[in-house]
Design a protein around this motif. Structure first.
Motif, short mmCIF file in Angstrom:
data_model
loop_
_atom_site.label_atom_id
_atom_site.label_comp_id
_atom_site.label_asym_id
_atom_site.label_seq_id
_atom_site.Cartn_x
_atom_site.Cartn_y
_atom_site.Cartn_z
N ARG A 1 26.75 25.74 63.63
CA ARG A 1 27.62 25.95 62.23
C ARG A 1 28.51 24.97 61.98
N LEU A 2 29.15 24.74 60.69
CA LEU A 2 30.02 23.84 60.12
C LEU A 2 31.13 24.25 59.61
N LEU A 3 32.45 23.97 60.16
CA LEU A 3 33.71 24.59 59.48
C LEU A 3 34.26 23.35 58.75
N ILE A 4 34.31 23.73 57.47
CA ILE A 4 35.16 22.83 56.53
C ILE A 4 36.34 23.32 55.94
N GLU A 5 37.44 22.39 55.94
CA GLU A 5 38.54 22.49 55.55
C GLU A 5 38.74 22.79 53.96
N GLU A 6 39.55 24.04 53.36
CA GLU A 6 39.47 24.39 52.21
C GLU A 6 40.06 23.29 51.36
N GLY A 7 39.54 22.92 50.53
CA GLY A 7 39.88 21.94 49.53
C GLY A 7 39.42 20.27 49.83
N ARG A 8 38.50 20.20 50.96
CA ARG A 8 37.91 19.08 51.25
C ARG A 8 36.44 19.16 50.87
N PHE B 1 32.59 16.96 51.30
CA PHE B 1 32.13 15.92 52.24
C PHE B 1 30.46 15.72 51.97
N PRO B 2 30.23 15.05 50.79
CA PRO B 2 28.88 15.15 50.12
C PRO B 2 27.91 15.08 51.09
N LEU C 1 42.77 16.34 64.68
CA LEU C 1 41.47 15.94 65.34
C LEU C 1 40.40 16.23 64.09
N ALA C 2 40.47 17.24 63.61
CA ALA C 2 39.25 17.55 62.45
C ALA C 2 38.98 16.74 61.42
N ARG C 3 40.21 16.54 60.79
CA ARG C 3 40.37 15.55 59.65
C ARG C 3 39.34 16.25 58.58
N GLY C 4 39.38 17.44 58.36
CA GLY C 4 38.67 18.27 57.29
C GLY C 4 37.35 18.65 57.85
N VAL C 5 36.85 18.44 58.88
CA VAL C 5 35.31 19.04 59.36
C VAL C 5 35.18 19.13 60.93
N VAL C 6 34.75 20.26 61.27
CA VAL C 6 34.15 20.39 62.62
C VAL C 6 32.92 20.96 62.75
N ALA C 7 31.97 20.40 63.43
CA ALA C 7 30.64 21.19 63.99
C ALA C 7 30.80 21.51 65.15
N ILE C 8 30.51 22.95 65.06
CA ILE C 8 30.11 23.85 66.46
C ILE C 8 28.90 23.91 67.03
N ALA C 9 28.67 23.19 67.91
CA ALA C 9 27.06 22.85 68.35
C ALA C 9 26.87 23.22 69.83
#
Length: 289
Positions: free
Chosen positions: A70-77, A79-80, A109-117
């Motif tokens: 899954r991908l976790l995106i910070e609200e308001g950011r 990433f096209p 660390l995330a700067r707006g996006v983290v992939a859980i893999a």
């Protein structure tokens, strides 16, 4: 892990527990601002591997999208490029608050996006050396980078990044008394940790001795003083080499040093006596590749 183009979509509740259903559901590759958001203090589960930062996530989605859970995106950011790759791979996005990222992997660390893999493959040492059609350097050599006691995860990540850039066929380090492949290391690698072959060994000195037994692999250790100038060895390097870097404070350990066929020193012109280990790795790799 195989994925269909339209997998079931996971929706994260306010309590951080997954649920499925029409309410709040969204298509793969899209994060809904109006949908449920993750709160609280999440932690990585056993077997989960966090890949933080836009660059690293792009490398993971481009090279091994099947590993992404899954991908976790910070609200308001937004990433096209990540959204497009996620949609193509059938990966659903979850919209979360910044606190969720910081609880999961630490602040900044995330700067707006983290992939859980799923974690990357950790190679057996023998299999790494005996790979069929391994990556090679510009001059066609096979080079494996070995880290002897690097403790800073940022340095480990930077070393992995340089190794992948210069065509190393793998990076090896010890399981004990070394930095782990943490989210900090993954981010510092800029995604190289998701592409280059990785290997951890129990006894580094024994592994180096094992590699030398067939007479094909040569072990090159980097030292601050009294080594052969790196530029000399770089004129005609061995076809198969293990390049060993020492720790930030102590350099090569005695048993590691004794296993080296060559000891090389990077010549400088300034007043400083040495380079940071990640900078030394980049110089040595550039010279020998």
């Amino acid at each position: 892990m195989s994925r269909s183009k339209r997998p079931k979509v996971e929706v994260t509740s306010d309590k951080g527990q997954g649920s499925r259903g029409p309410a709040g559901a969204r298509a793969p590759g899209r994060a809904s601002r109006g949908g449920p958001r993750s709160r609280g203090g999440p932690r990585l589960r056993p077997g989960e591997h966090a890949v933080p930062g836009e660059r690293a996530v792009l490398e993971l989605l481009g090279g091994a999208p099947g590993r992404v859970r899954r991908l976790l995106i910070e609200e308001g950011r937004e990433f096209p490029a990540i959204t497009a790759l996620a949609e193509a791979a059938g990966v659903a996005l979850e919209l979360v608050e910044r606190d969720h990222h910081e609880s999961l992997i630490g602040p900044g660390l995330a700067r707006g996006v983290v992939a859980i893999a799923d974690p990357p493959r950790i190679w057996e040492f023998e299999d790494l050396l005996d790979r069929d059609d391994p990556p090679r350097t510009r001059r066609g050599h096979q080079l494996v980078l070995v880290c002897d006691g690097i403790m800073d995860p940022h340095n480990l990540g930077a070393v992995i990044r340089s190794a992948e850039f210069f065509g190393a066929s793998g990076v090896v380090w010890a399981r004990d008394r070394s930095a782990p492949l943490s989210p900090s290391a993954v981010r510092a690698s800029a995604g190289a940790s998701e592409r280059v072959a990785l290997c951890q060994v129990t006894n580094l000195a024994r592994a180096l001795e094992q590699a030398k037994q067939d007479g094909q692999w040569w072990v090159i250790g980097t030292v601050v003083d009294d080594g052969t100038p790196l530029r000399e060895l770089a004129k005609d390097p061995p076809g198969q080499m293990l390049l060993v870097l020492g720790s930030e404070q102590r350099g090569l350990r005695r048993l590691t040093r004794e296993r080296c066929d060559f000891l090389v020193t990077i010549d400088g012109a300034g007043s400083l006596g040495s380079l940071n280990v990640s900078a030394a790795a980049a110089v040595a790799l550039a010279s020998l590749s």
